[in-house]
Design an enzyme around this catalytic site. Sequence first.
Site, PDB file in Angstrom:
ATOM      1  N   ASP A  11       0.848  -1.199   0.000  1.00 30.34           N
ATOM      2  CA  ASP A  11       0.000   0.000   0.000  1.00 30.34           C
ATOM      3  C   ASP A  11       0.885   1.252   0.000  1.00 30.34           C
ATOM      4  OD1 ASP A  11      -2.963   0.867   1.912  1.00 30.34           O
ATOM      5  OD2 ASP A  11      -1.631   2.185   0.809  1.00 30.34           O
ATOM      6  N   ASP A 105      -3.848   2.334  -5.182  1.00 29.26           N
ATOM      7  CA  ASP A 105      -2.532   2.307  -4.533  1.00 29.26           C
ATOM      8  C   ASP A 105      -2.278   1.073  -3.683  1.00 29.26           C
ATOM      9  OD1 ASP A 105      -3.984   2.856  -2.141  1.00 29.26           O
ATOM     10  OD2 ASP A 105      -2.266   3.968  -1.362  1.00 29.26           O
ATOM     11  N   GLU A 106      -3.142   0.063  -3.798  1.00 25.75           N
ATOM     12  CA  GLU A 106      -2.936  -1.077  -2.912  1.00 25.75           C
ATOM     13  C   GLU A 106      -3.340  -2.375  -3.586  1.00 25.75           C
ATOM     14  OE1 GLU A 106      -5.646  -1.829   0.886  1.00 25.75           O
ATOM     15  OE2 GLU A 106      -6.350  -0.095  -0.244  1.00 25.75           O
TER      16      GLU A 106
HETATM   17  P1  TTP Z   1      -5.137   5.102   1.265  1.00 24.61           P
HETATM   18  O1  TTP Z   1      -4.130   4.029   0.926  1.00 24.61           O
HETATM   19  O2  TTP Z   1      -6.244   4.760   2.178  1.00 24.61           O
HETATM   20  O3  TTP Z   1      -4.397   6.340   1.907  1.00 24.61           O
HETATM   21  P2  TTP Z   1      -2.990   6.984   1.570  1.00 24.61           P
HETATM   22  O4  TTP Z   1      -2.242   6.187   0.570  1.00 24.61           O
HETATM   23  O5  TTP Z   1      -3.180   8.422   1.224  1.00 24.61           O
HETATM   24  O6  TTP Z   1      -2.238   6.944   2.961  1.00 24.61           O
HETATM   25  P3  TTP Z   1      -1.631   5.672   3.726  1.00 24.61           P
HETATM   26  O7  TTP Z   1      -0.166   5.957   3.836  1.00 24.61           O
HETATM   27  O8  TTP Z   1      -2.314   5.662   5.036  1.00 24.61           O
HETATM   28  O9  TTP Z   1      -1.924   4.462   2.897  1.00 24.61           O
HETATM   29  O10 TTP Z   1      -5.777   5.654  -0.049  1.00 24.61           O
HETATM   30  C1  TTP Z   1      -5.038   5.836  -1.242  1.00 24.61           C
HETATM   31  C2  TTP Z   1      -5.481   7.087  -1.965  1.00 24.61           C
HETATM   32  O11 TTP Z   1      -6.867   7.001  -2.261  1.00 24.61           O
HETATM   33  C3  TTP Z   1      -5.299   8.332  -1.135  1.00 24.61           C
HETATM   34  O12 TTP Z   1      -4.036   8.915  -1.339  1.00 24.61           O
HETATM   35  C4  TTP Z   1      -6.421   9.197  -1.587  1.00 24.61           C
HETATM   36  C5  TTP Z   1      -7.477   8.269  -2.101  1.00 24.61           C
HETATM   37  N1  TTP Z   1      -8.602   8.179  -1.164  1.00 24.61           N
HETATM   38  C6  TTP Z   1      -9.779   8.843  -1.469  1.00 24.61           C
HETATM   39  O13 TTP Z   1      -9.876   9.488  -2.524  1.00 24.61           O
HETATM   40  N2  TTP Z   1     -10.831   8.759  -0.598  1.00 24.61           N
HETATM   41  C7  TTP Z   1     -10.758   8.075   0.577  1.00 24.61           C
HETATM   42  O14 TTP Z   1     -11.715   8.037   1.353  1.00 24.61           O
HETATM   43  C8  TTP Z   1      -9.542   7.377   0.880  1.00 24.61           C
HETATM   44  C9  TTP Z   1      -9.412   6.605   2.157  1.00 24.61           C
HETATM   45  C10 TTP Z   1      -8.503   7.464  -0.014  1.00 24.61           C
HETATM   46 MG    MG Z   2      -2.066   4.090   0.728  1.00 21.13          MG
END
Ligand code: TTP
Ligand code: MG
Length: 413
Positions: A11, A105-106
């Site tokens: 992720d 992203d995951e």
């Molecule tokens: P995430 O992997 O949940 O968050 P992140 O990558 O920003 O941070 P982390 O280091 O905790 O993993 O989500 C990935 C991307 O998806 C995030 O950058 C923005 C988008 N996103 C949204 O658009 N809406 C949402 O509710 C969430 C949770 C994420």
């Molecule tokens: Mg992330």
Amino acid sequence: MNWPQVIVHADMDAFYAAVEQRDHPHLRGKPLLIGPNSYRGVVLTASYEARPFGVGSGMPVAEARRRCPEAIMVAPRFQRYQSVSRQVMDIFGDFSPQVEALSLDEAFLDMTGAGALFGEPAEFGAAIKSRVRTETGLEISVGISGTKYVAKVASAHDKPNGLTVVPPDCAAKWLAPLPVTRLWGVGKKTAPRLRDLGLETIGDLVEAGEGYLRQHLGAVGAHFYSLALARDPRAVERGRGARSLGSDRTLERDVSSPAAILGHLRRSAERIARRLRKKRYVAGGVRVRLKTSDFRMLSRQCRVPVPIDTADDLLKVGKQLLKSFGNDGPYRLVGMATFDLSWRDQTTQLDLFVDDRPRRLEVTIDQLVSRFGAGAVVRARDLSHPGTVARDGVNLDFLDYRDGEYVAHPVMN
Ligand code: TTP
Ligand code: MG
């Protein structure tokens, strides 16, 4: 150590924010909020510099700006994130043919049996991180365990830039001290209910026992109990990201003679085979697609008893499939694709029971092309019908050339 299954969860860290900081150096090291520059929207994500202020995904922009007034508001650029995502997923594909993308992203990667290629989990975890960093300039957190659930909890455990390996036999013990909110399905509603029952940690659920949880929570109680013991039977599913590898050729002039169709199929097969070998995949099935001059797409596919990765074998299957179309064309597109991809090294039959000369020849050509580049090798029969492929944006003949795919050496035939 006993690893019946090896599941990786990877992720990206603060994904949208990290891309913005990478692309705009003046934003690096600063608190960022990605979202609409309006007080009515919600924050999509926050950079790690902003997170200590208690801001993050889903929070109303107004609230986030109140908590972190110095944060810089940045509007999202979805296309940019999509293209980075494709790059990252492609890297994952080099580590496993079984990739289940959960969002941009995951993803989960099933790396069961990949030890021979990539070493111990900690080694390939580090390798994934380092490839992502080198190729995208971004950081990713990786969790590795024997189930999807534990792998996912592990990847979040040491974020950002984390790498957490939880051997399956220690998984339940590792989970025990974590708060119940780390259980999948325990959210704002369930957490207080569990707390009312005196259950704060995952270990508390195990101690309470399945009967107790069932009695107070019903079927979902039994489900939590299983998760708490790190039991999670779900397999990595390739789902939408189903990995098939193919090559379609849209033709400048429609074709209907079997020889001409076969000629195009052969080139697709060669292209596909090289890409399979490069990624160390073998294909468990082959599909042939033909588009008629009135734009109907016809398709036939079949599975093969022993997975294959040579143009020679792909073409043999393709020829058989071609006979089953029951349509004489003319066709404006000829394509081939492979599916059910798996690791070459897991299939013992390959190279052992079959005559491997065609494969050795193809591998030699791979090596020539990779050493000497475009122009090193071409099959004689390809010299006779150049330039029949029209613009399809993907598979032009001259792209063959520029890609470093086959070019000329009559002797190789
Ligand atoms: P995430 O992997 O949940 O968050 P992140 O990558 O920003 O941070 P982390 O280091 O905790 O993993 O989500 C990935 C991307 O998806 C995030 O950058 C923005 C988008 N996103 C949204 O658009 N809406 C949402 O509710 C969430 C949770 C994420
Ligand atoms: Mg992330």
